[in-house]
Every structure is written in structure tokens, then in C-alpha cells.
Scaffold this motif. Structure first.
Motif, PDB file in Angstrom:
ATOM      1  N   THR A 179       0.828  -1.195   0.000  1.00  0.00           N
ATOM      2  CA  THR A 179       0.000   0.000   0.000  1.00  0.00           C
ATOM      3  C   THR A 179       0.867   1.252   0.000  1.00  0.00           C
ATOM      4  N   LEU A 180       1.937   1.216   0.798  1.00  0.00           N
ATOM      5  CA  LEU A 180       2.813   2.386   0.836  1.00  0.00           C
ATOM      6  C   LEU A 180       3.506   2.617  -0.502  1.00  0.00           C
ATOM      7  N   GLN A 181       3.871   1.545  -1.180  1.00  0.00           N
ATOM      8  CA  GLN A 181       4.511   1.696  -2.487  1.00  0.00           C
ATOM      9  C   GLN A 181       3.535   2.282  -3.505  1.00  0.00           C
ATOM     10  N   VAL A 182       2.309   1.833  -3.470  1.00  0.00           N
ATOM     11  CA  VAL A 182       1.291   2.376  -4.382  1.00  0.00           C
ATOM     12  C   VAL A 182       1.043   3.845  -4.066  1.00  0.00           C
ATOM     13  N   ASN A 183       0.927   4.188  -2.789  1.00  0.00           N
ATOM     14  CA  ASN A 183       0.706   5.574  -2.397  1.00  0.00           C
ATOM     15  C   ASN A 183       1.896   6.453  -2.772  1.00  0.00           C
ATOM     16  N   PHE A 184       3.102   5.924  -2.622  1.00  0.00           N
ATOM     17  CA  PHE A 184       4.304   6.667  -3.001  1.00  0.00           C
ATOM     18  C   PHE A 184       4.313   6.921  -4.505  1.00  0.00           C
ATOM     19  N   PHE A 185       3.933   5.917  -5.286  1.00  0.00           N
ATOM     20  CA  PHE A 185       3.824   6.073  -6.740  1.00  0.00           C
ATOM     21  C   PHE A 185       2.758   7.112  -7.091  1.00  0.00           C
ATOM     22  N   LEU A 186       1.620   7.052  -6.416  1.00  0.00           N
ATOM     23  CA  LEU A 186       0.554   8.026  -6.664  1.00  0.00           C
ATOM     24  C   LEU A 186       1.005   9.444  -6.329  1.00  0.00           C
ATOM     25  N   LEU A 187       1.748   9.589  -5.234  1.00  0.00           N
ATOM     26  CA  LEU A 187       2.243  10.910  -4.847  1.00  0.00           C
ATOM     27  C   LEU A 187       3.130  11.492  -5.938  1.00  0.00           C
ATOM     28  N   PHE A 188       4.059  10.695  -6.452  1.00  0.00           N
ATOM     29  CA  PHE A 188       4.930  11.213  -7.497  1.00  0.00           C
ATOM     30  C   PHE A 188       4.180  11.480  -8.798  1.00  0.00           C
ATOM     31  N   ASN A 189       3.214  10.658  -9.104  1.00  0.00           N
ATOM     32  CA  ASN A 189       2.419  10.894 -10.310  1.00  0.00           C
ATOM     33  C   ASN A 189       1.574  12.162 -10.166  1.00  0.00           C
ATOM     34  N   ILE A 190       0.963  12.356  -9.018  1.00  0.00           N
ATOM     35  CA  ILE A 190       0.178  13.567  -8.762  1.00  0.00           C
ATOM     36  C   ILE A 190       1.083  14.784  -8.788  1.00  0.00           C
ATOM     37  N   LEU A 191       2.277  14.663  -8.198  1.00  0.00           N
ATOM     38  CA  LEU A 191       3.221  15.774  -8.191  1.00  0.00           C
ATOM     39  C   LEU A 191       3.669  16.123  -9.613  1.00  0.00           C
ATOM     40  N   ARG A 192       3.887  15.119 -10.454  1.00  0.00           N
ATOM     41  CA  ARG A 192       4.266  15.358 -11.843  1.00  0.00           C
ATOM     42  C   ARG A 192       3.161  16.110 -12.586  1.00  0.00           C
ATOM     43  N   ILE A 193       1.929  15.680 -12.404  1.00  0.00           N
ATOM     44  CA  ILE A 193       0.799  16.349 -13.055  1.00  0.00           C
ATOM     45  C   ILE A 193       0.618  17.754 -12.505  1.00  0.00           C
ATOM     46  N   LEU A 194       0.770  17.907 -11.203  1.00  0.00           N
ATOM     47  CA  LEU A 194       0.612  19.211 -10.568  1.00  0.00           C
ATOM     48  C   LEU A 194       1.655  20.195 -11.065  1.00  0.00           C
ATOM     49  N   LEU A 195       2.901  19.743 -11.175  1.00  0.00           N
ATOM     50  CA  LEU A 195       3.942  20.638 -11.668  1.00  0.00           C
ATOM     51  C   LEU A 195       3.704  21.039 -13.117  1.00  0.00           C
ATOM     52  N   SER A 196       3.207  20.126 -13.922  1.00  0.00           N
ATOM     53  CA  SER A 196       2.911  20.486 -15.314  1.00  0.00           C
ATOM     54  C   SER A 196       1.778  21.502 -15.387  1.00  0.00           C
ATOM     55  N   LYS A 197       0.786  21.386 -14.512  1.00  0.00           N
ATOM     56  CA  LYS A 197      -0.317  22.356 -14.493  1.00  0.00           C
ATOM     57  C   LYS A 197       0.146  23.710 -13.967  1.00  0.00           C
ATOM     58  N   ILE A 198       1.009  23.697 -12.946  1.00  0.00           N
ATOM     59  CA  ILE A 198       1.501  24.955 -12.373  1.00  0.00           C
ATOM     60  C   ILE A 198       2.372  25.690 -13.384  1.00  0.00           C
ATOM     61  N   ARG A 199       3.198  24.961 -14.120  1.00  0.00           N
ATOM     62  CA  ARG A 199       4.074  25.585 -15.107  1.00  0.00           C
ATOM     63  C   ARG A 199       3.289  26.147 -16.293  1.00  0.00           C
ATOM     64  N   ALA A 200       2.069  25.698 -16.479  1.00  0.00           N
ATOM     65  CA  ALA A 200       1.242  26.212 -17.574  1.00  0.00           C
ATOM     66  C   ALA A 200       0.837  27.667 -17.332  1.00  0.00           C
ATOM     67  N   PHE A 201       0.751  28.060 -16.056  1.00  0.00           N
ATOM     68  CA  PHE A 201       0.410  29.442 -15.724  1.00  0.00           C
ATOM     69  C   PHE A 201       1.656  30.300 -15.784  1.00  0.00           C
ATOM     70  N   ASN A 202       1.477  31.572 -16.090  1.00  0.00           N
ATOM     71  CA  ASN A 202       2.601  32.510 -16.134  1.00  0.00           C
ATOM     72  C   ASN A 202       2.755  33.159 -14.771  1.00  0.00           C
ATOM     73  N   SER A 203       3.547  32.531 -13.914  1.00  0.00           N
ATOM     74  CA  SER A 203       3.801  33.086 -12.588  1.00  0.00           C
ATOM     75  C   SER A 203       5.275  32.917 -12.274  1.00  0.00           C
ATOM     76  N   SER A 204       5.711  33.519 -11.195  1.00  0.00           N
ATOM     77  CA  SER A 204       7.125  33.469 -10.843  1.00  0.00           C
ATOM     78  C   SER A 204       7.532  32.059 -10.429  1.00  0.00           C
ATOM     79  N   GLU A 205       8.790  31.736 -10.610  1.00  0.00           N
ATOM     80  CA  GLU A 205       9.320  30.404 -10.290  1.00  0.00           C
ATOM     81  C   GLU A 205       9.213  30.120  -8.792  1.00  0.00           C
ATOM     82  N   HIS A 206       9.439  31.111  -7.958  1.00  0.00           N
ATOM     83  CA  HIS A 206       9.357  30.926  -6.508  1.00  0.00           C
ATOM     84  C   HIS A 206       7.938  30.540  -6.097  1.00  0.00           C
TER      85      HIS A 206
END
Length: 97
Positions: free
Chosen positions: A1-28
């Protein structure tokens, strides 16, 4: 379960970063939002249990403290989730004020 959750966390983080980078805002601001989202997901997915998943061989007294820390992490998971989602939420704090 922890391995699946860890995989989900990284997948969600990857998607989240791609969505955040789509907006024009500062890097910080982008990094801050990504870290905040990740910290919210850690207690929700129970990933704090990764810290105490493997018990190293140790003496009797050290083993007692290991079990104590493990019990604290597990028992405060619900409190951490409620703090993050309820009490640190901007809408809730504005209503309380």
C-alpha cells in the motif's frame, strides 16, 4: 500500500507541476505551491509510515523509543490531515476571524 501511495504521490506531483508551469507566474511561487500540495498529500496517503516501516536491530531501550515514535506518527495522522484541510484552509480561517 505504501509503495502504491508513493507512486501516486509522485504521479500527482508530476501532473501538478505540469499544471503549475502552464500558468505565467514566478518560479518561486510555483515551487511554493508544489511543496504545499506535496505536504498536504503526505499525511493523507499515510506516507509518514515510510519513516518507521523498517525497524533496525537495536537495544531494549532504543526499541522502546522506536515504538513510541512509531505510535506518535500513526496516531497523529488524522490530526495532521484535519489541521491541513480544515484549520489551515484560507476559507475556514476567514470564517473563524
Amino acid at each position: 500500500t505504501l509503495q502504491v501511495n508513493f507512486f501516486l504521490l509522485f504521479n500527482i506531483l508530476r501532473i501538478l507541476l505540469s499544471k503549475i508551469r502552464a500558468f505565467n507566474s514566478s518560479e518561486h511561487n510555483q515551487n511554493r505551491r508544489a511543496v504545499k500540495a506535496t505536504l498536504i498529500l503526505v499525511p493523507l496517503l499515510g506516507l509518514q509510515n515510510l519513516l518507521t516501516a523498517v525497524k533496525p536491530s537495536m537495544g531494549r531501550e532504543a526499541s522502546f523509543y522506536w515504538e513510541l515514535v512509531n505510535a506518535i506518527f500513526i496516531s497523529f495522522q488524522g490530526a495532521a490531515v484535519s489541521l491541513i484541510f480544515c484549520f489551515f484552509n484560507g476559507e475556514v480561517t476567514s470564517v473563524v476571524r
